[in-house]
Design a protein around this motif. Structure first.
Motif, mmCIF file in Angstrom:
data_model
loop_
_atom_site.group_PDB
_atom_site.id
_atom_site.type_symbol
_atom_site.label_atom_id
_atom_site.label_comp_id
_atom_site.label_asym_id
_atom_site.label_seq_id
_atom_site.Cartn_x
_atom_site.Cartn_y
_atom_site.Cartn_z
ATOM 1 N N LEU A 16 0.817 -1.043 -0.073
ATOM 2 C CA LEU A 16 -0.007 0.164 0.058
ATOM 3 C C LEU A 16 1.039 1.358 -0.002
ATOM 4 O O LEU A 16 1.386 1.718 0.976
ATOM 5 N N GLY A 17 1.157 1.727 -1.146
ATOM 6 C CA GLY A 17 2.014 3.024 -1.310
ATOM 7 C C GLY A 17 3.279 2.407 -1.065
ATOM 8 O O GLY A 17 3.780 1.790 -1.452
ATOM 9 N N ARG A 81 0.073 8.700 9.318
ATOM 10 C CA ARG A 81 0.606 7.493 8.376
ATOM 11 C C ARG A 81 -0.266 6.098 8.771
ATOM 12 O O ARG A 81 -0.789 5.553 7.802
ATOM 13 N N ARG A 84 -3.513 6.402 7.169
ATOM 14 C CA ARG A 84 -3.635 6.318 5.991
ATOM 15 C C ARG A 84 -3.506 4.980 5.483
ATOM 16 O O ARG A 84 -4.204 4.724 4.591
ATOM 17 N N ASP A 85 -2.781 4.176 6.145
ATOM 18 C CA ASP A 85 -2.593 2.746 5.796
ATOM 19 C C ASP A 85 -4.019 2.007 5.837
ATOM 20 O O ASP A 85 -4.265 1.364 5.076
ATOM 21 N N THR A 87 -7.032 3.423 5.963
ATOM 22 C CA THR A 87 -7.647 3.957 4.891
ATOM 23 C C THR A 87 -7.499 2.992 3.652
ATOM 24 O O THR A 87 -8.383 2.589 2.747
ATOM 25 N N ARG A 88 -6.327 3.192 3.100
ATOM 26 C CA ARG A 88 -5.677 2.281 1.859
ATOM 27 C C ARG A 88 -6.259 0.868 2.114
ATOM 28 O O ARG A 88 -6.699 0.047 0.905
ATOM 29 N N LEU A 89 -6.126 0.082 3.356
ATOM 30 C CA LEU A 89 -6.439 -1.136 3.342
ATOM 31 C C LEU A 89 -7.819 -1.484 3.171
ATOM 32 O O LEU A 89 -8.300 -2.500 2.576
ATOM 33 N N GLN A 91 -9.891 0.356 1.439
ATOM 34 C CA GLN A 91 -10.151 0.520 0.033
ATOM 35 C C GLN A 91 -9.883 -0.630 -0.490
ATOM 36 O O GLN A 91 -10.616 -1.064 -1.560
ATOM 37 N N HIS A 92 -8.843 -1.294 -0.360
ATOM 38 C CA HIS A 92 -8.438 -2.355 -0.872
ATOM 39 C C HIS A 92 -9.401 -3.659 -1.098
ATOM 40 O O HIS A 92 -9.689 -4.153 -2.102
ATOM 41 N N LYS A 94 -12.444 -3.097 -0.384
ATOM 42 C CA LYS A 94 -13.985 -2.453 -0.486
ATOM 43 C C LYS A 94 -14.814 -2.850 0.739
ATOM 44 O O LYS A 94 -15.994 -3.164 0.752
ATOM 45 N N TRP A 113 -9.475 7.740 12.407
ATOM 46 C CA TRP A 113 -10.106 7.262 11.157
ATOM 47 C C TRP A 113 -11.561 7.722 11.237
ATOM 48 O O TRP A 113 -12.203 8.151 10.310
#
Length: 273
Positions: A16-17, A81, A84-85, A87-89, A91-92, A94, A113
């Protein structure tokens, strides 16, 4: 109690990033339950909850925070950070409107969050909005970061810790400890510094909160949980505080049935806005 199979929380790496996180995910019913461990922990801290909710067919996700367990590292860490991790997780996979279940220093990650995104509920175990660092923690963690962590390579030390922390009559706590040994490398001790001095500013949350404290917890005692709940009720009247008697900081291991029930209550409660 059903024994947890070794593969169920092994997980797999997901990039992730700039960081790669070790993630365990099981698809299932909504709302998804997302577990965020605390400082020096890992996804394995949730082994007893994972076992229970997997058997219930719920979608569940647990992962190692950056700098912890099998996840990758940052040169510098921050709660932003970590948020953010997360959030991306989500989204990954869904995942929308999850139940976030957070422990200790994982609570600030979840708290930051749910200020920005919709969640079904936040379960906050042994953590809150401020005053999370006892006076003795900073010198102790600095000692382990500078080299004291090598002590945990010795099986004698690990065995001594097990004898001090685990009652032979508590099968759940024995299983938890055997799967969650103290970190023996420097990076988790370095990463924990990002949480020192955390003091959340008051902003309305987008979900109710269940605060869980152990009556014998020296890090986040019940009085701190009561104070937080008093503030929460202004914005989220469905929030609640549960104090568990004769339990310390590791409530999810010492009283897993209490944590499992608190999560289940939000699964079975209609909390749609």
């Amino acid at each position: 109690m059903t024994r947890l199979t070794a593969a169920s929380l092994d997980g797999s790496p997901i990039k992730l990033g700039k960081v790669t996180l070790q993630v365990a995910h099981a698809p299932g019913k909504s709302p998804a339950i997302v577990f965020v461990h605390g400082g020096l922990g890992s996804r394995l801290n949730w082994c007893l909850q994972w076992d229970y909710f997997r058997s219930q067919g719920q979608e569940i996700l647990a992962y190692d925070l950056a700098g912890h367990g099998q996840s990758g590292r940052y040169q510098r860490y921050s709660i932003g950070r970590h948020r953010r991790d997360l959030t991306r997780l989500l989204q990954h996979f869904k995942i929308h409107r999850p139940i976030l279940c957070c422990h200790s220093y994982g609570v600030p990650v979840g708290l930051e969050w749910v200020r920005r995104y919709e969640a079904t509920a936040l379960i906050a175990i042994g953590g809150g909005t401020h005053n999370l660092t006892p006076w003795w923690e900073i010198p102790l963690i600095k000692f382990f970061a500078l080299g004291g962590h090598h002590l945990y390579h010795w099986q004698l030390v690990q065995g001594l810790l097990r004898s001090l922390m685990v009652s032979e009559s508590n099968a759940a706590l024995i299983e938890f400890h055997d799967r969650n040994q103290v970190p023996s490398d420097a990076h988790p001790y370095e990463a924990i510094e990002a949480f020192w001095g955390y003091d959340a500013q008051h902003h309305p949350l987008k979900c109710p909160v269940t605060v869980i404290t152990g009556s014998d917890d020296p890090m986040f005692p019940p009085t701190m949980g009561h104070q937080w709940l008093a503030n929460l009720l202004h914005d989220q009247p469905r929030s609640q505080h549960i104090t568990v008697s004769n339990v310390g900081h590791l409530v999810m291991a010492e009283a897993p049935e209490v944590v499992n029930q608190a999560i289940s209550d939000w699964i079975h409660t209609d909390v749609q806005p």
